[in-house]
Design a protein around this motif. Structure first.
Motif, PDB file in Angstrom:
ATOM      1  N   MET A   1       0.851  -1.179   0.000  1.00  0.00           N
ATOM      2  CA  MET A   1       0.000   0.000   0.000  1.00  0.00           C
ATOM      3  C   MET A   1       0.894   1.239   0.000  1.00  0.00           C
ATOM      4  N   PRO A   2       0.565   2.231  -0.794  1.00  0.00           N
ATOM      5  CA  PRO A   2       1.403   3.426  -0.854  1.00  0.00           C
ATOM      6  C   PRO A   2       1.416   4.166   0.484  1.00  0.00           C
ATOM      7  N   ALA A   3       2.506   4.856   0.748  1.00  0.00           N
ATOM      8  CA  ALA A   3       2.656   5.597   2.000  1.00  0.00           C
ATOM      9  C   ALA A   3       1.669   6.759   2.073  1.00  0.00           C
ATOM     10  N   ASP A   4       1.441   7.416   0.943  1.00  0.00           N
ATOM     11  CA  ASP A   4       0.518   8.546   0.923  1.00  0.00           C
ATOM     12  C   ASP A   4      -0.895   8.045   0.648  1.00  0.00           C
ATOM     13  N   GLN A   5      -1.732   8.113   1.662  1.00  0.00           N
ATOM     14  CA  GLN A   5      -3.115   7.661   1.539  1.00  0.00           C
ATOM     15  C   GLN A   5      -4.007   8.833   1.146  1.00  0.00           C
ATOM     16  N   PRO A   6      -5.086   8.546   0.414  1.00  0.00           N
ATOM     17  CA  PRO A   6      -6.034   9.613   0.109  1.00  0.00           C
ATOM     18  C   PRO A   6      -6.654  10.148   1.400  1.00  0.00           C
ATOM     19  N   GLN A   7      -7.100  11.384   1.352  1.00  0.00           N
ATOM     20  CA  GLN A   7      -7.647  12.021   2.541  1.00  0.00           C
ATOM     21  C   GLN A   7      -8.815  11.251   3.123  1.00  0.00           C
ATOM     22  N   TRP A   8      -9.656  10.652   2.285  1.00  0.00           N
ATOM     23  CA  TRP A   8     -10.826   9.932   2.799  1.00  0.00           C
ATOM     24  C   TRP A   8     -10.411   8.730   3.636  1.00  0.00           C
ATOM     25  N   VAL A   9      -9.271   8.104   3.305  1.00  0.00           N
ATOM     26  CA  VAL A   9      -8.776   6.973   4.097  1.00  0.00           C
ATOM     27  C   VAL A   9      -8.301   7.477   5.455  1.00  0.00           C
ATOM     28  N   LEU A  10      -7.555   8.564   5.458  1.00  0.00           N
ATOM     29  CA  LEU A  10      -7.081   9.146   6.709  1.00  0.00           C
ATOM     30  C   LEU A  10      -8.253   9.565   7.592  1.00  0.00           C
ATOM     31  N   ASP A  11      -9.272  10.168   6.972  1.00  0.00           N
ATOM     32  CA  ASP A  11     -10.457  10.601   7.714  1.00  0.00           C
ATOM     33  C   ASP A  11     -11.198   9.405   8.321  1.00  0.00           C
ATOM     34  N   ALA A  12     -11.309   8.324   7.559  1.00  0.00           N
ATOM     35  CA  ALA A  12     -12.008   7.131   8.038  1.00  0.00           C
ATOM     36  C   ALA A  12     -11.250   6.484   9.195  1.00  0.00           C
ATOM     37  N   ARG A  13      -9.924   6.438   9.099  1.00  0.00           N
ATOM     38  CA  ARG A  13      -9.122   5.875  10.194  1.00  0.00           C
ATOM     39  C   ARG A  13      -9.259   6.727  11.443  1.00  0.00           C
ATOM     40  N   ARG A  14      -9.225   8.042  11.269  1.00  0.00           N
ATOM     41  CA  ARG A  14      -9.367   8.954  12.406  1.00  0.00           C
ATOM     42  C   ARG A  14     -10.741   8.790  13.052  1.00  0.00           C
ATOM     43  N   ALA A  15     -11.774   8.645  12.239  1.00  0.00           N
ATOM     44  CA  ALA A  15     -13.136   8.463  12.758  1.00  0.00           C
ATOM     45  C   ALA A  15     -13.255   7.141  13.520  1.00  0.00           C
ATOM     46  N   ALA A  16     -12.648   6.085  13.007  1.00  0.00           N
ATOM     47  CA  ALA A  16     -12.669   4.799  13.716  1.00  0.00           C
ATOM     48  C   ALA A  16     -11.953   4.933  15.059  1.00  0.00           C
ATOM     49  N   GLY A  17     -10.832   5.620  15.072  1.00  0.00           N
ATOM     50  CA  GLY A  17     -10.111   5.847  16.323  1.00  0.00           C
ATOM     51  C   GLY A  17     -10.942   6.640  17.312  1.00  0.00           C
ATOM     52  N   ASP A  18     -11.669   7.633  16.818  1.00  0.00           N
ATOM     53  CA  ASP A  18     -12.557   8.422  17.682  1.00  0.00           C
ATOM     54  C   ASP A  18     -13.658   7.544  18.269  1.00  0.00           C
ATOM     55  N   ARG A  19     -14.218   6.644  17.457  1.00  0.00           N
ATOM     56  CA  ARG A  19     -15.280   5.763  17.944  1.00  0.00           C
ATOM     57  C   ARG A  19     -14.753   4.809  19.013  1.00  0.00           C
ATOM     58  N   ILE A  20     -13.531   4.322  18.827  1.00  0.00           N
ATOM     59  CA  ILE A  20     -12.914   3.462  19.847  1.00  0.00           C
ATOM     60  C   ILE A  20     -12.774   4.233  21.152  1.00  0.00           C
TER      61      ILE A  20
END
Length: 76
Positions: A1-20
């Motif tokens: 997987m490329p090091a630079d992720q699209p913003q939507w992937v970063l946003d989704a990971r951040r949202a999952a972390g917030d839910r945890i």
């Protein structure tokens, strides 16, 4: 997987972390107690809540420890 992720992937990971984090706090758990219940290191829980790359197995363990289905952590 490329090091630079699209913003939507970063946003989704951040949202999952917030839910945890929200669920953990709702259950009056510390990162340490969640880590123990999920059989993970506290630093792993910390990284997950921060929105870092997550292993599916870690996410499954955390969901089980938080008594939610893994999809509840992925979709609000």
């Amino acid at each position: 997987m490329p090091a630079d992720q699209p913003q939507w992937v970063l946003d989704a990971r951040r949202a999952a972390g917030d839910r945890i984090r929200v669920r953990r706090l709702h259950m009056n758990m510390t990162q340490e107690s969640l880590a123990h219940a999920a059989d993970l290191d506290r630093s792993t829980v910390q990284r997950m809540e921060a929105g870092s790359e997550m292993k599916l197995s870690h996410l499954l363990h955390v969901a089980h420890a938080l008594r939610v289905h893994v999809t509840d952590l992925l979709h609000g």
